[in-house]
Design a protein around this motif. Structure first.
Motif, mmCIF file in Angstrom:
data_model
loop_
_atom_site.group_PDB
_atom_site.id
_atom_site.type_symbol
_atom_site.label_atom_id
_atom_site.label_comp_id
_atom_site.label_asym_id
_atom_site.label_seq_id
_atom_site.Cartn_x
_atom_site.Cartn_y
_atom_site.Cartn_z
ATOM 1 N N VAL A 93 0.819 -1.238 0.000
ATOM 2 C CA VAL A 93 0.000 0.000 0.000
ATOM 3 C C VAL A 93 0.843 1.273 0.000
ATOM 4 O O VAL A 93 0.566 2.211 0.734
ATOM 5 C CB VAL A 93 -1.052 0.028 1.137
ATOM 6 N N THR A 94 1.850 1.310 -0.861
ATOM 7 C CA THR A 94 2.691 2.500 -0.968
ATOM 8 C C THR A 94 2.137 3.479 -1.999
ATOM 9 O O THR A 94 1.910 4.653 -1.700
ATOM 10 C CB THR A 94 4.138 2.109 -1.340
ATOM 11 N N ASN A 130 -4.945 3.716 2.588
ATOM 12 C CA ASN A 130 -3.771 4.596 2.522
ATOM 13 C C ASN A 130 -2.813 4.169 1.414
ATOM 14 O O ASN A 130 -1.596 4.327 1.545
ATOM 15 C CB ASN A 130 -3.030 4.612 3.861
ATOM 16 N N SER A 131 -3.374 3.633 0.316
ATOM 17 C CA SER A 131 -2.464 3.100 -0.697
ATOM 18 C C SER A 131 -2.019 4.160 -1.690
ATOM 19 O O SER A 131 -0.947 4.064 -2.252
ATOM 20 C CB SER A 131 -3.087 1.913 -1.417
ATOM 21 N N GLY A 132 -2.849 5.161 -1.929
ATOM 22 C CA GLY A 132 -2.387 6.302 -2.710
ATOM 23 C C GLY A 132 -2.428 6.147 -4.213
ATOM 24 O O GLY A 132 -2.013 7.054 -4.939
ATOM 25 N N SER A 191 1.148 8.669 5.360
ATOM 26 C CA SER A 191 1.097 7.318 4.798
ATOM 27 C C SER A 191 0.277 7.188 3.527
ATOM 28 O O SER A 191 0.514 6.289 2.741
ATOM 29 C CB SER A 191 0.561 6.283 5.793
ATOM 30 N N ALA A 192 -0.712 8.077 3.326
ATOM 31 C CA ALA A 192 -1.657 7.867 2.236
ATOM 32 C C ALA A 192 -1.019 8.108 0.868
ATOM 33 O O ALA A 192 -1.141 7.292 -0.039
ATOM 34 C CB ALA A 192 -2.862 8.780 2.412
ATOM 35 N N GLY A 193 -0.341 9.225 0.699
ATOM 36 C CA GLY A 193 0.330 9.483 -0.565
ATOM 37 C C GLY A 193 -0.569 10.023 -1.658
ATOM 38 O O GLY A 193 -0.173 10.040 -2.820
ATOM 39 N N THR A 229 6.089 3.738 3.233
ATOM 40 C CA THR A 229 4.955 3.278 2.400
ATOM 41 C C THR A 229 3.948 4.400 2.173
ATOM 42 O O THR A 229 2.743 4.206 2.265
ATOM 43 C CB THR A 229 4.237 2.034 3.000
ATOM 44 N N CYS A 230 4.459 5.581 1.827
ATOM 45 C CA CYS A 230 3.595 6.744 1.618
ATOM 46 C C CYS A 230 3.234 6.916 0.150
ATOM 47 O O CYS A 230 2.068 6.996 -0.201
ATOM 48 C CB CYS A 230 4.270 7.994 2.151
ATOM 49 N N GLY A 231 4.247 6.983 -0.713
ATOM 50 C CA GLY A 231 3.962 7.038 -2.142
ATOM 51 C C GLY A 231 3.891 8.428 -2.752
ATOM 52 O O GLY A 231 3.668 8.548 -3.956
HETATM 53 K K LIG Z 1 0.577 4.993 0.627
#
Ligand SMILES: [K+]
Ligand SMILES: [K+]
Lengths: 453, 453
Positions: free
Chosen positions: A58-59, A174-176, A281-283, A397-399
């Motif tokens: 979930v990056t 929060n995968s972005g 974390s969400a990105g 794992t933010c993205g």
């Molecule tokens: K993310």
């Protein structure tokens, strides 16, 4: 005999790591299939693998534009990978067992406990089922709210709900990732969308135990019973929202004379709030953040490194690690040997974990920055801040990105994949996978003091 | 009554900090006096203060060329400041007491113990006198060797021994100042000078307790007695030289295709060895290190952050901190709760100190980088790597530079002064100065586990 050998080698920690690796390879092959891609497009296996690692962890870092490249089948596979990675391979596994009405035995319970990094044993199965139901409920509600609101923007009802569903899933896990082609930038003036998205990000990043405790708290009010939140919930919620506020203020402070100079107060407010929330974390993005100045980008890297709560969809060193670090320094400076907070004492083992997580994370982060700066030695499109930013983004794992991830060489992309993987598995599980099984020291050495610092 | 109040407020830790502050101000005024400067030159007080902080903290960052700016009087004052800062204000204080043949009472003993960060109480006074004699002997021998060797380079005997004496002092105190106008660059082809300088750097940076133990070891051989080195000596010597080797190899690895491509093997070897040694605290140079590539500069920053032994003239997080960090991660990954090395166990308090020193250092370093990048927002001459490098250099009291320190704004220079000061005082003493006196917790809270990482 062989089974016993496998049982000895496959500790719960190693099973979790194996489960992540297996899902990454399955999803990489699914994304690589021609049916997952639009006509005329042919992804390399490396591109599919990178996307799979990014989705399962979930990056949200991408080496191509998802909306242009992936077919509807591909997007559904991607969404499934995000769901599997976000809500936890072990949680999902448990749910399947529950559906099959098989009894969960002790070893599986242990596994879930480890994956969610929880210590209380009782009610674990109930908790897991609760988590999944809660997650799916929140995602569905989010999808309905966003989808209905999107009807004004999109030509077809299908497209509105498709965008709403993917947006809600991307925000809650929060995968972005995005299928708009430009994240939430189309909704830069729609504060309603942004508030919904920020709320979904919070729900995913605050940690499942906190959500469960809030649910229990609401139930206890109905039954007029008293309820005590756990120390974990108190520490993580306080730290999470304190850093959210500091984050928004810091971004505003660094930008008010620069990018924000010509903007209205509410534009400044929402850019700061959204980016403070999303960096943890969400990105997701409502703007091209590469317009931000150097200090702001460094500050965002810091927020990405801290990250979200443990046992959440988010990454980073985690809020509790940061909180215990601060509390330990404070109590040390005051000459106290024990670390206290909210009328409770932090367990010595948790202090040791904090130390290990923090130092290992920072050391690996530094080595990765060093390696990528070496790999990109001749790349004129990548500066040091780009390297620091993408490394923090991957490991946390933010993205979020300020230069396209495709600008980096294959060696750098492999480094980023390793970071995303360790970042999602978590430092504790990653390090615990080294040992074969619980080992105890049967002999003790004499203790001798040395000089530190 | 008032005396007792002062005694309560002035803890040993605060006295050390006060002593450093007082010496910094005295030397800043002495350097500021016209007699300390060459004709036609008028330093601002800020420039004199920066130089004084840099000298007392044995960092070696400068906002002007010492050889062009300071008169002979000025250079002697600077050398005195380096000596006072390097060998330790408290050590010197003790020596004065010894000369005056006054008995040292318990409170002063405590003070020295704290400044040198030592735990063993007995023989402290003897140790201090030993340190000073040893330091002066090493400096004198170094000055004689370098001075005599320099006779071939300089026109007058006076100039040769002047340069030799200052060079030996600068190398042994790891202060990094020079009166050649360009550090050791004039001796880039003279490997004898470089070997002498590296040996002097080692002698200063390895820590006084190690030197004393080596002396005792030599004596024990003469008397044919067995001798056991302390755990501290074993840990710090191993870590110091291991990192020296890794440092030299790392520099070579990053540069062998770039700056080193056209050089002979012995040039490559000596550039790598000298820079690995000098980055760990000395800050002397045989080349313009700004020609190094980005990864090499990041790697040098890492070496500057690690630094030298505790109870030495060097700075940084210190070798023991780095070693205990690694050992703790290793034993954690192997599922062991105690940290063992060389047949001894690390004391839990030392583990906590390691954690506090490491996290506080990294946090302050990050905040400083953030602040300086904010202050230098409009400075086209300063890049992110320059900021990271100078910040690590100041906090690690190393003094290596890739852009002139005078390129930075006053706000940034003040930030660097604070870093040099905390870096020299040391994190443990700095944090311990917060508390009024030894406080103990008389009440205990219940322990509650939380989720980390
Ligand atoms: K993310
Ligand atoms: K130095």
């Amino acid at each position: 005999m062989i089974r016993r050998k496998i049982a000895a080698v496959m500790t719960p920690f190693r099973i979790i790591i194996a489960a992540y690796i297996v899902s990454i390879f399955i999803f990489s092959i699914l994304i690589w299939l021609p049916v997952s891609q639009n006509e005329g497009i042919r992804l390399t296996y490396m591109e599919a693998l990178f996307t799979s690692v990014s989705a399962v962890s979930v990056t949200g870092l991408t080496v191509f534009d998802v909306s242009q490249t992936l077919s509807l089948t591909g997007v559904i596979i991607l969404a499934l990978a995000m769901q599997v990675g976000g809500i936890g391979i072990m949680t999902l596994g448990t749910f399947i067992w529950l559906l099959l009405r098989r009894k969960i035995n002790l070893s599986q319970r242990l596994l879930i406990m480890v994956d969610q990094n929880q210590y209380n044993f009782s009610g674990m199965v109930k908790l897991m089922r609760g988590i999944l139901l809660l997650a799916l409920s929140i995602e569905t509600i989010g999808a309905l709210i966003l989808g209905t609101h999107y009807l004004q923007y999109f030509d077809s009802v299908w497209e509105a709900y498709y965008q709403g569903a993917f947006g809600a899933l991307s925000a809650f896990t929060n995968s972005g990732f995005d299928v708009t082609g430009q994240s939430f930038i189309p909704f830069v003036d729609d504060y309603f969308v942004q508030i919904v998205v920020i709320t979904l990000i919070f729900a995913g990043a605050i940690g499942f135990p906190v959500l469960m405790e809030i649910k229990e708290y609401v139930q206890s009010i109905k039954r007029k019973k008293s309820y005590r939140f756990s120390l974990f919930t108190k520490v993580t919620v306080t730290t999470y929202f304190l850093l959210f506020g500091i984050g928004a203020f810091g971004i505003w402070l660094f930008e008010h004379d620069l990018f924000y100079a010509e903007l209205t107060w509410h534009e400044q407010l929402f850019y700061s709030l959204f980016n403070s929330a999303t960096a943890r974390s969400a990105g997701l993005a409502t703007m091209d953040i590469s317009v931000y100045a150097l200090p702001t980008l460094l500050f965002l890297s810091f927020l990405m490194i801290i990250g979200a709560s443990p046992s959440s969809v988010g990454g980073g060193i985690r809020t509790t690690t940061f909180a215990v670090m601060f509390l330990t320094i404070k109590s040390f400076a005051l000459g106290k040997s024990d670390v206290k907070v909210f009328g409770r004492e932090i367990h010595p083992e948790d202090k040791q974990r904090t130390f290990v997580v923090l130092s290992f994370f920072m050391f690996v982060l530094f080595v990765a920055i060093l390696m990528i700066s070496f790999f990109e030695g001749n790349n004129p499109y990548v500066d040091l801040i780009d390297i620091i930013f993408v490394t923090s983004s991957a490991f946390g794992t933010c993205g979020l990105t300020i230069v396209p991830t495709s600008s980096f060489s294959t060696s750098s992309q492999i480094t980023l994949m390793v970071l995303m993987f360790i970042g999602r598995v978590g430092i504790v599980v990653f390090l615990f996978s080294v040992k074969r099984k619980e080992t105890k020291s049967y002999y003790k050495y004499p203790t001798e003091r040395i000089i530190i610092g």
